[in-house]
Scaffold this motif. Structure first.
Motif, PDB file in Angstrom:
ATOM      1  N   LEU A  95     118.492 -38.318  71.085  1.00 12.81           N
ATOM      2  CA  LEU A  95     117.042 -38.496  70.889  1.00 12.81           C
ATOM      3  C   LEU A  95     116.079 -38.047  72.149  1.00 12.81           C
ATOM      4  O   LEU A  95     115.334 -37.455  72.141  1.00 12.81           O
ATOM      5  CB  LEU A  95     116.560 -39.597  70.346  1.00 12.81           C
ATOM      6  CG  LEU A  95     115.371 -40.226  69.872  1.00 12.81           C
ATOM      7  CD1 LEU A  95     114.771 -39.182  68.744  1.00 12.81           C
ATOM      8  CD2 LEU A  95     114.844 -41.462  69.459  1.00 12.81           C
ATOM      9  N   GLY A  96     116.646 -38.847  73.367  1.00 15.30           N
ATOM     10  CA  GLY A  96     116.337 -38.559  74.703  1.00 15.30           C
ATOM     11  C   GLY A  96     116.116 -37.173  74.925  1.00 15.30           C
ATOM     12  O   GLY A  96     115.040 -36.619  75.468  1.00 15.30           O
ATOM     13  N   LEU A 136     116.137 -34.774  73.182  1.00 12.43           N
ATOM     14  CA  LEU A 136     115.273 -33.945  72.309  1.00 12.43           C
ATOM     15  C   LEU A 136     113.573 -34.064  72.817  1.00 12.43           C
ATOM     16  O   LEU A 136     112.893 -33.267  73.025  1.00 12.43           O
ATOM     17  CB  LEU A 136     115.365 -34.345  70.828  1.00 12.43           C
ATOM     18  CG  LEU A 136     114.617 -33.494  69.740  1.00 12.43           C
ATOM     19  CD1 LEU A 136     115.077 -32.180  69.636  1.00 12.43           C
ATOM     20  CD2 LEU A 136     114.559 -34.359  68.491  1.00 12.43           C
ATOM     21  N   CYS A 137     113.587 -35.491  72.849  1.00 14.88           N
ATOM     22  CA  CYS A 137     112.060 -35.660  73.309  1.00 14.88           C
ATOM     23  C   CYS A 137     111.596 -35.376  74.815  1.00 14.88           C
ATOM     24  O   CYS A 137     110.531 -34.882  75.031  1.00 14.88           O
ATOM     25  CB  CYS A 137     111.937 -37.383  72.868  1.00 14.88           C
ATOM     26  SG  CYS A 137     112.038 -37.687  71.232  1.00 14.88           S
ATOM     27  N   ILE A 138     112.346 -35.776  75.875  1.00 13.93           N
ATOM     28  CA  ILE A 138     111.922 -35.775  76.946  1.00 13.93           C
ATOM     29  C   ILE A 138     111.696 -34.384  77.471  1.00 13.93           C
ATOM     30  O   ILE A 138     110.524 -34.106  78.030  1.00 13.93           O
ATOM     31  CB  ILE A 138     112.953 -36.444  78.111  1.00 13.93           C
ATOM     32  CG1 ILE A 138     113.321 -37.946  77.714  1.00 13.93           C
ATOM     33  CG2 ILE A 138     112.782 -36.084  79.540  1.00 13.93           C
ATOM     34  CD1 ILE A 138     114.354 -38.369  78.648  1.00 13.93           C
ATOM     35  N   VAL A 191     110.076 -32.078  75.720  1.00 19.90           N
ATOM     36  CA  VAL A 191     108.927 -31.912  75.235  1.00 19.90           C
ATOM     37  C   VAL A 191     107.913 -32.647  75.896  1.00 19.90           C
ATOM     38  O   VAL A 191     106.883 -32.129  76.254  1.00 19.90           O
ATOM     39  CB  VAL A 191     109.058 -31.785  73.811  1.00 19.90           C
ATOM     40  CG1 VAL A 191     107.549 -31.685  72.767  1.00 19.90           C
ATOM     41  CG2 VAL A 191     110.065 -31.093  73.062  1.00 19.90           C
ATOM     42  N   LEU A 192     108.079 -33.894  76.029  1.00 23.50           N
ATOM     43  CA  LEU A 192     106.969 -34.971  76.261  1.00 23.50           C
ATOM     44  C   LEU A 192     106.549 -34.574  77.800  1.00 23.50           C
ATOM     45  O   LEU A 192     105.599 -34.761  78.170  1.00 23.50           O
ATOM     46  CB  LEU A 192     107.531 -36.389  75.890  1.00 23.50           C
ATOM     47  CG  LEU A 192     107.471 -36.574  74.559  1.00 23.50           C
ATOM     48  CD1 LEU A 192     107.839 -38.140  74.234  1.00 23.50           C
ATOM     49  CD2 LEU A 192     106.056 -36.394  73.962  1.00 23.50           C
ATOM     50  N   THR A 195     103.264 -34.056  79.677  1.00 22.90           N
ATOM     51  CA  THR A 195     102.651 -34.976  80.647  1.00 22.90           C
ATOM     52  C   THR A 195     102.251 -34.616  81.831  1.00 22.90           C
ATOM     53  O   THR A 195     100.939 -35.073  82.414  1.00 22.90           O
ATOM     54  CB  THR A 195     103.738 -36.181  80.984  1.00 22.90           C
ATOM     55  OG1 THR A 195     104.321 -36.618  79.610  1.00 22.90           O
ATOM     56  CG2 THR A 195     103.065 -37.414  81.780  1.00 22.90           C
TER      57      THR A 195
END
Ligand SMILES: NC(=O)C1=CN([C@@H]2O[C@H](COP(=O)(O)OP(=O)(O)OC[C@H]3O[C@@H](n4cnc5c(N)ncnc54)[C@H](OP(=O)(O)O)[C@@H]3O)[C@@H](O)[C@H]2O)C=CC1
Ligand SMILES: CC(C)CCC[C@@H](C)[C@H]1CC=C2C3=C(CC[C@@]21C)[C@@]1(C)CC[C@H](O)C(C)(C)[C@@H]1CC3
Length: 429
Positions: free
Chosen positions: A24-25, A27-29, A31-32, A36
């Motif tokens: 999950l990390g 996948l998200c990091i 992108v996020l 940021t």
């Protein structure tokens, strides 16, 4: 490229402990965090500079492109690649690898900083508009982010052609997303050119202080002279970067022994961290000051300089003490410190700086981080983004380091934790 001998074929280890939130990390990091970076740059130049504004103000696509940005970025990376291969400084050996060998690294980061500084002065003397970096910040960051994705993809693909001992222990889970993020290959090299080591200290770290200088020049363009707050932010961060490059040498200090070099693979996390995150978010205070000038009293400035001085003293002394002890435990400066034995033969310090808390170097680093934000006043949260992010990063890093040390030193590590109960802040945490 030819696949190396079948006997060395890598087998993914599906039960490897996953870090940074696992899949999950991973996948998200990716992108996020790039979003940021864009968000922070956008907010830093908006009049409100509000982090809490909803919906978040992301820049429009036409603000993200300028043909000059890829040219400048490629030119900058090429300059540093050239300085890296020039026969300046000496060659040092890293720690012993799993196959019993040691890699050689050129120790010339400080030379690169000085030469970059001289070239910049020359360009400024010739009238180069360094202040234009302010307008170019978004396109430059967008290119650095796009480059980080492409470079990480290259690193991921090439890792399938290296022998298993060249893979990072934690980066070969068989989950492509996670392995791409955390990094499969430990020390990817093209010939003798070490890609991870090059990226860790040079283009991003030196790029950060160049961007800061660009913000200072923009202030000069707008207001005729740099403000005291801008001078403080530039000087503190230049000291930090110069210190890192000065202490690059393993026989002096220990960049080559950090967990990033010794343990972590080279994947999106470090590529993006080194090439996009550090240069474009660590200097957020200078970018903020261009649009939000702050008046700083002499007394306030003196207090902030003192805080940065204390932070730097704790950071440098504690790092130096551990590195000296690692190199030569019989050296007079560390010989009298109390230690405990471990099963590996290595001893752990339980007095001096490392008897105060288990990560005194993080404490010093955090004090400095606070000193970098204070010149920006108390009206906005944005300049404090770095301190908040850094506290989270270091608490998480401390946790990763503890797990690695417990695995290495077993009972002795538990004894150390009992003797020195606080991790970073004495009597608090
Ligand atoms: N600005 C930034 O973004 C960042 C800055 N940093 C800074 O980089 C510096 C280095 O940090 P980092 O790489 O995390 O690791 P540290 O320098 O804190 O090193 C941790 C290692 O030191 C050894 N060690 C720990 N305790 C003891 C002891 N009591 N006695 C002897 N050896 C001990 C262990 O290594 P071993 O078993 O191998 O000897 C352990 O793995 C810090 O100052 C940190 O603040 C770090 C990350 C990001
Ligand atoms: C984006 C991610 C989720 C996290 C990225 C982390 C990276 C930005 C940092 C990981 C370790 C770092 C170090 C330094 C800079 C930041 C990164 C790359 C360092 C070079 C800063 C200067 C210090 O003196 C040091 C000890 C040389 C640092 C080494 C670790």
């Amino acid at each position: 490229m030819k696949r190396k001998s079948q006997g060395l074929k890598q087998r993914p280890s599906h039960d490897t402990e996953r870090e940074f939130g696992g899949t999950l990390g991973a996948l998200c990091i990716p992108v996020l965090l790039p979003l940021t970076v864009m968000f922070l740059i956008g907010v830093s130049r908006s009049p409100e500079a509000s982090l809490l504004q909803w919906p978040p103000a992301l820049p429009s696509t036409d603000q993200l492109w300028d043909p000059l940005a890829p040219v400048l970025l490629l030119g900058w990376i090429s300059l540093h690649a050239l300085l890296y291969v020039l026969p300046l400084g000496k060659l040092s050996e890293g720690l012993v690898l799993r196959n019993g060998t040691r890699l050689k690294y050129p120790i010339n980061g400080f030379h690169s900083l000085c030469i970059s500084g001289m070239l910049l002065m020359l360009l400024l003397g010739l009238g180069a508009p360094l202040g234009s970096l302010f307008e170019l910040l978004l396109p430059l960051a967008a290119c650095a982010i796009a480059g980080s994705y492409l470079f990480s993809l290259y690193l991921y693909i090439r890792s399938f052609w290296v022998p298993s001992h060249a893979l990072a222990l934690g980066g070969n889970t068989g989950n492509p997303l996670y392995d791409f993020f955390i990094g499969r290959e430990l020390n990817p090299r093209i010939g003798n050119f070490d890609l991870k080591y090059f990226c860790e200290l040079r283009p991003g770290l030196i790029g950060w202080v160049v961007i800061n200088l660009g913000m200072l020049m923009k202030e000069v363009e707008l207001r005729g002279s740099p403000s005291l707050a801008m001078i403080l932010v530039n000087s503190f961060q230049l000291l930090y970067v110069a210190d890192a490059l000065w202490n690059e040498d393993i026989s002096k200090e220990a960049v080559l022994t950090t967990m990033d070099i010794v343990h972590d693979g080279f994947g999106f996390m470090l590529v993006f961290g080194d090439l996009a995150w550090v240069p474009f978010t660590y200097g957020m205070q200078a970018a903020f000051l261009v649009v939000h000038p702050q008046a700083l009293s002499s007394l306030g400035a003196a207090a902030i300089i003192a805080l940065n001085g204390v932070g730097y003293y704790v950071f440098r002394k504690s790092n130096s003490q551990k590195n000296q002890f690692r190199r030569d435990p019989t050296h007079p400066s560390v010989a009298r410190l109390e230690t405990i034995a471990t099963a590996t033969g290595k001893r752990l310090l339980v007095s001096g700086w490392w008897g105060l808390v288990r990560h005194p170097n993080y404490l010093g680093d955090l004090l400095m981080a606070l000193a970098w934000s204070l010149p920006c006043g108390f009206s906005h949260l944005l300049p404090y983004f770095y301190v908040i992010y850094f506290a989270v990063l270091l608490i998480h890093r401390e946790d990763r380091d503890e797990r690695q040390c417990r695995a290495k030193y077993g009972l002795a590590w538990d004894t150390y934790c009992q003797r020195v109960p606080y991790r970073i802040f004495p009597y608090v945490y």
